[in-house]
Design a protein around this motif. Sequence first.
Motif, short mmCIF file in Angstrom:
data_model
loop_
_atom_site.label_atom_id
_atom_site.label_comp_id
_atom_site.label_asym_id
_atom_site.label_seq_id
_atom_site.Cartn_x
_atom_site.Cartn_y
_atom_site.Cartn_z
N THR A 35 0.83 -1.21 0.00
CA THR A 35 0.00 0.00 0.00
C THR A 35 0.86 1.26 0.00
N MET A 36 1.83 1.29 0.88
CA MET A 36 2.67 2.48 1.01
C MET A 36 3.45 2.74 -0.28
N CYS A 37 4.13 1.72 -0.81
CA CYS A 37 4.95 1.93 -2.00
C CYS A 37 4.10 2.17 -3.24
N TRP A 38 2.96 1.51 -3.34
CA TRP A 38 2.08 1.74 -4.49
C TRP A 38 1.60 3.19 -4.50
N ASP A 39 1.11 3.65 -3.34
CA ASP A 39 0.61 5.02 -3.25
C ASP A 39 1.71 6.04 -3.54
N LYS A 40 2.91 5.75 -3.14
CA LYS A 40 4.02 6.68 -3.32
C LYS A 40 4.53 6.68 -4.76
N CYS A 41 4.58 5.51 -5.41
CA CYS A 41 5.31 5.38 -6.67
C CYS A 41 4.45 5.32 -7.92
N ILE A 42 3.25 4.82 -7.83
CA ILE A 42 2.42 4.66 -9.02
C ILE A 42 1.53 5.90 -9.14
N THR A 43 1.93 6.78 -10.03
CA THR A 43 1.24 8.06 -10.14
C THR A 43 0.30 8.12 -11.33
N PHE A 50 5.49 -1.18 -15.58
CA PHE A 50 5.78 0.05 -14.87
C PHE A 50 6.72 0.90 -15.71
N SER A 51 6.59 2.20 -15.56
CA SER A 51 7.56 3.09 -16.21
C SER A 51 8.90 2.94 -15.48
N ARG A 52 9.95 3.43 -16.11
CA ARG A 52 11.29 3.34 -15.50
C ARG A 52 11.30 4.05 -14.15
N SER A 53 10.68 5.22 -14.06
CA SER A 53 10.67 5.96 -12.80
C SER A 53 9.85 5.23 -11.73
N GLU A 54 8.72 4.64 -12.13
CA GLU A 54 7.91 3.87 -11.17
C GLU A 54 8.69 2.66 -10.68
N GLU A 55 9.36 1.98 -11.60
CA GLU A 55 10.15 0.79 -11.23
C GLU A 55 11.26 1.16 -10.24
N ASN A 56 11.98 2.24 -10.54
CA ASN A 56 13.04 2.69 -9.63
C ASN A 56 12.48 3.10 -8.28
N CYS A 57 11.37 3.80 -8.30
CA CYS A 57 10.73 4.23 -7.05
C CYS A 57 10.31 3.02 -6.21
N LEU A 58 9.67 2.04 -6.84
CA LEU A 58 9.25 0.83 -6.12
C LEU A 58 10.45 0.10 -5.53
N HIS A 59 11.51 -0.03 -6.31
CA HIS A 59 12.72 -0.71 -5.84
C HIS A 59 13.29 0.01 -4.61
N ASN A 60 13.40 1.34 -4.71
CA ASN A 60 13.93 2.11 -3.59
C ASN A 60 13.00 2.09 -2.38
N CYS A 61 11.73 2.17 -2.62
CA CYS A 61 10.74 2.16 -1.53
C CYS A 61 10.81 0.85 -0.75
N VAL A 62 10.81 -0.25 -1.47
CA VAL A 62 10.88 -1.57 -0.82
C VAL A 62 12.20 -1.70 -0.06
N GLY A 63 13.29 -1.27 -0.68
CA GLY A 63 14.59 -1.35 -0.01
C GLY A 63 14.63 -0.57 1.28
N ARG A 64 14.12 0.67 1.25
CA ARG A 64 14.13 1.50 2.47
C ARG A 64 13.20 0.92 3.53
N PHE A 65 12.06 0.40 3.10
CA PHE A 65 11.11 -0.19 4.04
C PHE A 65 11.77 -1.38 4.76
N LEU A 66 12.43 -2.24 3.99
CA LEU A 66 13.08 -3.41 4.58
C LEU A 66 14.25 -3.00 5.47
N ASP A 67 15.05 -2.04 5.03
CA ASP A 67 16.16 -1.54 5.85
C ASP A 67 15.65 -1.01 7.19
#
Length: 86
Positions: A35-43, A50-67
């Motif tokens: 929910t959090m990453c979808w709302d943040k990244c899929i505009t 996914f667009s390149r920017s959405e893909e990068n955003c999702l990757h970074n969002c998931v990484g930060r969430f897990l960290d």
Amino acid sequence: MADKFDEATQKELASFLEGQQAVARLNSTVQQLTTMCWDKCITGTPSTRFSRSEENCLHNCVGRFLDTSIFLVKEIEGKRSQYQGR
């Protein structure tokens, strides 16, 4: 009710419940992450890719969430160890 079971059955039941609670926590975390990453990244309007920017955003969002989750778990475990050591 639990006192009607022998000790081995009580331990098995407790272990089963602990496992089910872990599964529930994992499912809750995945739902929160999704929910959090979808709302943040899929505009835009979702499509088959996914667009390149959405893909990068999702990757970074998931990484930060897990960290962050790993950091918090380690901090809580450290505090618990300190508390139990008193």
